[in-house]
Design a protein around this motif. Structure first.
Motif, PDB file in Angstrom:
ATOM      1  N   ASP A  40     -37.385 -19.558 -16.599  1.00  0.00           N
ATOM      2  CA  ASP A  40     -36.188 -19.944 -16.974  1.00  0.00           C
ATOM      3  C   ASP A  40     -35.413 -20.999 -16.163  1.00  0.00           C
ATOM      4  O   ASP A  40     -36.168 -21.476 -15.641  1.00  0.00           O
ATOM      5  CB  ASP A  40     -35.270 -18.387 -16.243  1.00  0.00           C
ATOM      6  CG  ASP A  40     -35.332 -18.401 -14.783  1.00  0.00           C
ATOM      7  OD1 ASP A  40     -36.507 -18.220 -14.320  1.00  0.00           O
ATOM      8  OD2 ASP A  40     -34.392 -18.392 -14.275  1.00  0.00           O
ATOM      9  N   GLN A  41     -34.210 -21.447 -16.707  1.00  0.00           N
ATOM     10  CA  GLN A  41     -33.570 -22.534 -16.345  1.00  0.00           C
ATOM     11  C   GLN A  41     -33.671 -22.761 -14.851  1.00  0.00           C
ATOM     12  O   GLN A  41     -33.917 -23.810 -14.236  1.00  0.00           O
ATOM     13  CB  GLN A  41     -32.316 -22.571 -16.784  1.00  0.00           C
ATOM     14  CG  GLN A  41     -31.535 -23.827 -16.428  1.00  0.00           C
ATOM     15  CD  GLN A  41     -29.874 -24.014 -17.182  1.00  0.00           C
ATOM     16  OE1 GLN A  41     -29.706 -23.262 -17.922  1.00  0.00           O
ATOM     17  NE2 GLN A  41     -29.142 -24.768 -16.218  1.00  0.00           N
ATOM     18  N   ALA A  42     -33.223 -21.680 -14.124  1.00  0.00           N
ATOM     19  CA  ALA A  42     -32.946 -21.879 -12.697  1.00  0.00           C
ATOM     20  C   ALA A  42     -34.502 -22.123 -11.835  1.00  0.00           C
ATOM     21  O   ALA A  42     -34.504 -23.001 -11.096  1.00  0.00           O
ATOM     22  CB  ALA A  42     -32.655 -20.663 -12.006  1.00  0.00           C
TER      23      ALA A  42
ATOM     24  N   VAL B 143     -36.385 -29.069 -21.850  1.00  0.00           N
ATOM     25  CA  VAL B 143     -37.025 -27.657 -22.338  1.00  0.00           C
ATOM     26  C   VAL B 143     -36.256 -27.296 -23.545  1.00  0.00           C
ATOM     27  O   VAL B 143     -34.929 -27.120 -23.415  1.00  0.00           O
ATOM     28  CB  VAL B 143     -37.178 -26.561 -21.116  1.00  0.00           C
ATOM     29  CG1 VAL B 143     -37.672 -25.452 -21.902  1.00  0.00           C
ATOM     30  CG2 VAL B 143     -38.498 -27.130 -20.392  1.00  0.00           C
ATOM     31  N   LEU B 144     -36.709 -26.829 -24.705  1.00  0.00           N
ATOM     32  CA  LEU B 144     -36.291 -26.237 -25.821  1.00  0.00           C
ATOM     33  C   LEU B 144     -36.684 -25.013 -26.068  1.00  0.00           C
ATOM     34  O   LEU B 144     -38.060 -25.151 -26.459  1.00  0.00           O
ATOM     35  CB  LEU B 144     -36.235 -27.147 -26.928  1.00  0.00           C
ATOM     36  CG  LEU B 144     -35.634 -26.899 -28.378  1.00  0.00           C
ATOM     37  CD1 LEU B 144     -33.981 -26.691 -28.235  1.00  0.00           C
ATOM     38  CD2 LEU B 144     -35.921 -28.022 -29.420  1.00  0.00           C
ATOM     39  N   GLU B 145     -35.930 -23.905 -26.151  1.00  0.00           N
ATOM     40  CA  GLU B 145     -36.297 -22.537 -26.185  1.00  0.00           C
ATOM     41  C   GLU B 145     -35.528 -21.676 -27.183  1.00  0.00           C
ATOM     42  O   GLU B 145     -34.438 -21.978 -27.003  1.00  0.00           O
ATOM     43  CB  GLU B 145     -37.126 -22.114 -25.071  1.00  0.00           C
ATOM     44  CG  GLU B 145     -35.913 -21.556 -23.914  1.00  0.00           C
ATOM     45  CD  GLU B 145     -35.286 -20.433 -24.068  1.00  0.00           C
ATOM     46  OE1 GLU B 145     -35.526 -19.706 -24.820  1.00  0.00           O
ATOM     47  OE2 GLU B 145     -34.447 -19.986 -23.262  1.00  0.00           O
TER      48      GLU B 145
ATOM     49  N   THR C 213     -36.160 -13.138 -21.375  1.00  0.00           N
ATOM     50  CA  THR C 213     -37.758 -12.955 -21.328  1.00  0.00           C
ATOM     51  C   THR C 213     -38.207 -14.158 -20.418  1.00  0.00           C
ATOM     52  O   THR C 213     -39.226 -13.723 -19.715  1.00  0.00           O
ATOM     53  CB  THR C 213     -38.049 -13.319 -22.633  1.00  0.00           C
ATOM     54  OG1 THR C 213     -37.371 -12.283 -23.555  1.00  0.00           O
ATOM     55  CG2 THR C 213     -39.627 -13.563 -22.896  1.00  0.00           C
ATOM     56  N   LEU C 214     -37.835 -15.263 -20.388  1.00  0.00           N
ATOM     57  CA  LEU C 214     -38.495 -16.252 -19.638  1.00  0.00           C
ATOM     58  C   LEU C 214     -38.052 -15.941 -18.104  1.00  0.00           C
ATOM     59  O   LEU C 214     -39.200 -16.544 -17.483  1.00  0.00           O
ATOM     60  CB  LEU C 214     -37.984 -17.804 -20.025  1.00  0.00           C
ATOM     61  CG  LEU C 214     -38.596 -18.062 -21.689  1.00  0.00           C
ATOM     62  CD1 LEU C 214     -38.041 -19.537 -21.773  1.00  0.00           C
ATOM     63  CD2 LEU C 214     -40.165 -18.119 -21.359  1.00  0.00           C
ATOM     64  N   GLU C 215     -37.060 -15.548 -17.817  1.00  0.00           N
ATOM     65  CA  GLU C 215     -36.722 -15.110 -16.438  1.00  0.00           C
ATOM     66  C   GLU C 215     -37.932 -14.313 -15.824  1.00  0.00           C
ATOM     67  O   GLU C 215     -38.471 -14.275 -14.815  1.00  0.00           O
ATOM     68  CB  GLU C 215     -35.323 -14.446 -16.286  1.00  0.00           C
ATOM     69  CG  GLU C 215     -35.074 -14.313 -14.781  1.00  0.00           C
ATOM     70  CD  GLU C 215     -33.749 -13.917 -14.829  1.00  0.00           C
ATOM     71  OE1 GLU C 215     -33.280 -13.415 -13.743  1.00  0.00           O
ATOM     72  OE2 GLU C 215     -32.776 -13.481 -15.687  1.00  0.00           O
TER      73      GLU C 215
END
Length: 143
Positions: A127-129, A112-114, A120-122
């Motif tokens: 998000d990553q986790a 995933v490249l963001e 924001t994504l959390e």
């Protein structure tokens, strides 16, 4: 170069090399990209190396499509340059359905490249986790 209709997320399968890409070093690697301008160029270079890059755009589309002239086939030359070799899908991250589409894509992707603003994504559970809990081998790159 336009938007590509993706198969239903439940039917996604591991990436296959694009014709003519099989001998490139990143053939068979699937990347989900949600970025603009400079960071978007990273995905372009990865596509040049054979990766399947799926660009996730908002329902309004990437504003770079109409940002500068000349306009070619309805999109700016800059968009054609930054998005070459990529497929794109529009997703509404504000909706549970859109969030699920991204989760389904991440489940069957390698990277995933963001470049969203921190946090924001959390807020969306993307998000990553959250995504690595679904796909532990996922490489998550925030540019």
């Amino acid at each position: 170069m336009g938007r590509v209709v993706m198969p239903a997320p439940a039917r996604l399968v591991p990436s296959l090399p694009v014709v003519g890409q099989a001998n490139k070093p990143l053939a068979g690697v699937r990347i989900i990209e949600s970025s603009l301008l400079g960071p978007g160029a990273v995905g372009t270079h990865l596509a040049d190396l054979g990766a399947e890059v799926i660009k996730v755009e908002s329902p309004a589309g990437d504003y770079i499509r109409r940002m500068t002239w000349p306009i070619i086939e309805g999109d700016s030359l800059l968009h054609h340059h930054i998005s070459r070799g990529k497929r794109s899908i529009t997703v509404n991250l504000d909706s549970p359905e859109g969030q699920q589409i991204v989760r389904d894509l991440a489940l069957h992707s390698d990277i995933v490249l963001e470049n969203f603003k921190a946090g924001t994504l959390e807020r969306y559970g993307l998000d990553q986790a959250s995504l690595r809990a679904l796909n532990p081998r996922l490489i998550y790159c925030s540019v």
